[in-house]
Design an enzyme around this catalytic site. Structure first.
Site, PDB file in Angstrom:
ATOM      1  N   HIS A 130      25.617  -4.707 -28.680  1.00 16.99           N
ATOM      2  CA  HIS A 130      26.024  -4.045 -27.436  1.00 16.99           C
ATOM      3  C   HIS A 130      27.465  -4.421 -27.103  1.00 16.99           C
ATOM      4  CE1 HIS A 130      22.050  -2.605 -25.665  1.00 16.99           C
ATOM      5  NE2 HIS A 130      21.703  -3.191 -26.792  1.00 16.99           N
ATOM      6  N   ARG A 183      14.942   2.280  10.696  1.00 15.40           N
ATOM      7  CA  ARG A 183      13.607   2.736  11.123  1.00 15.40           C
ATOM      8  C   ARG A 183      12.561   2.266  10.119  1.00 15.40           C
ATOM      9  NH1 ARG A 183       8.990   5.382   9.510  1.00 15.40           N
ATOM     10  NH2 ARG A 183      10.237   6.997   8.466  1.00 15.40           N
ATOM     11  N   GLU A 184      12.525   2.885   8.952  1.00 12.22           N
ATOM     12  CA  GLU A 184      11.592   2.442   7.904  1.00 12.22           C
ATOM     13  C   GLU A 184      11.858   0.991   7.530  1.00 12.22           C
ATOM     14  OE1 GLU A 184       8.575   2.332   5.425  1.00 12.22           O
ATOM     15  OE2 GLU A 184       9.051   4.362   6.094  1.00 12.22           O
ATOM     16  N   THR A 220       3.568   9.199   1.477  1.00  9.75           N
ATOM     17  CA  THR A 220       3.397   8.072   2.388  1.00  9.75           C
ATOM     18  C   THR A 220       2.843   6.826   1.716  1.00  9.75           C
ATOM     19  OG1 THR A 220       3.105   9.645   4.195  1.00  9.75           O
ATOM     20  CG2 THR A 220       2.359   7.376   4.585  1.00  9.75           C
ATOM     21  N   SER A 238       7.517  16.767  10.068  1.00  7.85           N
ATOM     22  CA  SER A 238       7.072  16.215   8.791  1.00  7.85           C
ATOM     23  C   SER A 238       5.562  16.063   8.737  1.00  7.85           C
ATOM     24  CB  SER A 238       7.730  14.852   8.571  1.00  7.85           C
ATOM     25  OG  SER A 238       7.347  14.309   7.324  1.00  7.85           O
ATOM     26  N   HIS A 298       7.686   6.823  -0.840  1.00 10.58           N
ATOM     27  CA  HIS A 298       7.415   5.383  -0.922  1.00 10.58           C
ATOM     28  C   HIS A 298       7.360   4.936  -2.381  1.00 10.58           C
ATOM     29  CE1 HIS A 298       6.695   3.762   3.165  1.00 10.58           C
ATOM     30  NE2 HIS A 298       6.743   5.058   3.445  1.00 10.58           N
ATOM     31  N   HIS A 336      10.556  12.116   1.741  1.00  8.77           N
ATOM     32  CA  HIS A 336      10.418  10.691   2.063  1.00  8.77           C
ATOM     33  C   HIS A 336       9.442  10.101   1.056  1.00  8.77           C
ATOM     34  CE1 HIS A 336      10.238   7.235   4.929  1.00  8.77           C
ATOM     35  NE2 HIS A 336       8.988   7.129   4.511  1.00  8.77           N
ATOM     36  N   ARG A 354      13.201  17.977  12.983  1.00  7.68           N
ATOM     37  CA  ARG A 354      12.479  17.970  11.706  1.00  7.68           C
ATOM     38  C   ARG A 354      11.008  17.726  11.994  1.00  7.68           C
ATOM     39  NH1 ARG A 354      11.680  12.662   8.762  1.00  7.68           N
ATOM     40  NH2 ARG A 354       9.966  12.794  10.240  1.00  7.68           N
ATOM     41  N   HIS A 409      12.706   8.810  14.939  1.00  3.37           N
ATOM     42  CA  HIS A 409      11.424   9.209  14.362  1.00  3.37           C
ATOM     43  C   HIS A 409      10.343   8.981  15.412  1.00  3.37           C
ATOM     44  CE1 HIS A 409       7.835   8.668  11.778  1.00  3.37           C
ATOM     45  NE2 HIS A 409       8.480   9.389  10.879  1.00  3.37           N
TER      46      HIS A 409
END
Length: 379
Positions: free
Chosen positions: A296, A14-15, A171, A138, A202, A200, A136, A74
């Site tokens: 290291h 989706r996203e 968002t 949002s 970003h 959610h 849900r 969504h």
């Protein structure tokens, strides 16, 4: 909510589709869905079936696969969208609407009271059509919304007793970890322990993983991710980044996932969309378990935990100590000689290390160059 008890809502389908370079075919979506389910995510979020005819067909197809995870989609806060989503056969519907002044004025054009009325209408409709669907609700752009506006929307929605969780969305990626913690902590206190909270985040300012962790600390239950963190603009919380963050806090929190599938999952997506995995991406990047500097390397050879917070073998990977550079140390050279089955004493190793450093100051060396030097010295 315990940091060991959370759910991943993977939104690659989706996203992730909102990433500029992504155009999944139906077959690719199905392959990704199977791979995500095999890894063990609890939810897979799909593009709204309203988005396009093929999006609708894909939603129907993936919902019918019988995957062990929940399939959700969504949608906008519209009854028409809700009906099409219901008909697609998904397990749940994620409703979103902007609550910030900017999105109210320049997006959907509704005030807070209108948002409450519309959300009530849509949620009630979904519940009446199928009370078994996970719902849900949002608040898009939560961190540019006033706290009072968020409460004005969430509290009456909660009182409907028809939704399973509320969603908080950073968002435009402006929130800091403290802001995320503060907002979700306050909401948790107000909505109580029975209501789930989804975050959610970003990644516009590089804080998505840290913000997701803060959300869990404050009482969130669900975290949105995508493979490689792809999505609109800079994307959202990356799946590997989130897994690595939680692994270092508690291995128990991620042990339920099939961790050795994480790298193949990222390789799959990288090949599909033609975007290389960043060299420094958490766990799956090529540099994640490479050690270079002499100090290291010495410590890692003695005890890998000296400079590793994550065990690569848990993810089906190996650590690598490179020696073809000026920063190498004699312990690393000795280890490489041992790997090649060579019998060189300490003095020889030290002299060879100095020689390799001198050469590396003059030109680029490959690992084969170093190996040949060691092989020649052993003759």
């Amino acid at each position: 909510m315990s940091l060991t008890n959370f759910f991943i809502v993977d939104s690659t389908l989706r996203e992730g589709e909102q990433c500029p370079r992504v155009n999944f075919s139906t077959e690719q979506k199905i392959e990704i869905a199977y791979s995500l389910a095999e890894f063990g995510v609890e939810f897979i979020e799909l593009t709204s079936p309203v988005a396009s005819p093929r999006s609708r067909q894909d939603c129907l197809k993936i919902s019918s696969l019988g995957l062990p995870c929940k399939i959700v989609t969504h949608i906008r806060c519209h009854s028409e969208d809700a009906q099409i989503a219901i008909d697609s056969g998904v397990n749940g519907i994620n409703i979103a609407i902007g609550t910030s002044r900017l999105l109210r004025e320049h997006g959907h054009g509704k005030n807070i009271n209108q948002i409450i009325d519309l959300a009530t209408e849509v949620i009630t409709y979904i519940h009446s059509q199928n009370p078994n669907l996970i719902i849900r609700f949002s608040a898009e752009d939560s961190f540019r919304s006033s706290f009072q506006d968020l409460l004005s929307v969430f509290l009456p929605i909660q009182k409907l007793e028809m939704i399973h969780r509320i969603g908080i969305a950073d968002t435009v990626g402006i929130a800091t970890p403290f802001q995320v913690y503060s907002l979700i902590k306050s909401l948790r206190q107000l909505v109580g322990s029975a209501m789930d909270i989804e975050f959610h985040g970003h990644n516009d300012t590089g804080c998505a993983v840290a913000n997701s962790h803060s959300a869990l600390e404050a009482g969130a239950t669900h975290i949105d991710t995508t493979i490689l963190g792809i999505g609109e603009r800079n994307g959202i919380t990356s799946l590997a980044g989130f897994i690595s963050r939680m692994y270092t806090i508690s291995y128990e929190s991620v042990s339920r996932y099939n961790l050795k599938k994480l790298v193949p999952l990222h390789n799959l997506l990288s090949e599909m969309i033609g975007i290389p995995i960043p060299f420094n991406h958490c766990i799956v990047g090529e540099s994640a378990f490479i050690h270079k500097a002499g100090i290291h390397s010495k410590a890692v050879l003695s005890n890998p935990q000296s400079y590793e917070s994550i065990d690569p073998m848990v993810f089906g990977l190996d650590r690598q100590i490179i020696t073809n550079h000026r920063l190498t140390g004699w312990n690393a050279i000795a280890d490489r000689a041992n790997q090649l089955g060579l019998n060189l004493d300490v003095d020889e190793i030290r002299q060879l290390t100095l020689y390799i450093k001198q050469l590396a100051d003059q030109k680029l060396l490959t690992q084969n160059d170093v190996d040949q030097i060691l092989l020649d010295a052993s003759i």
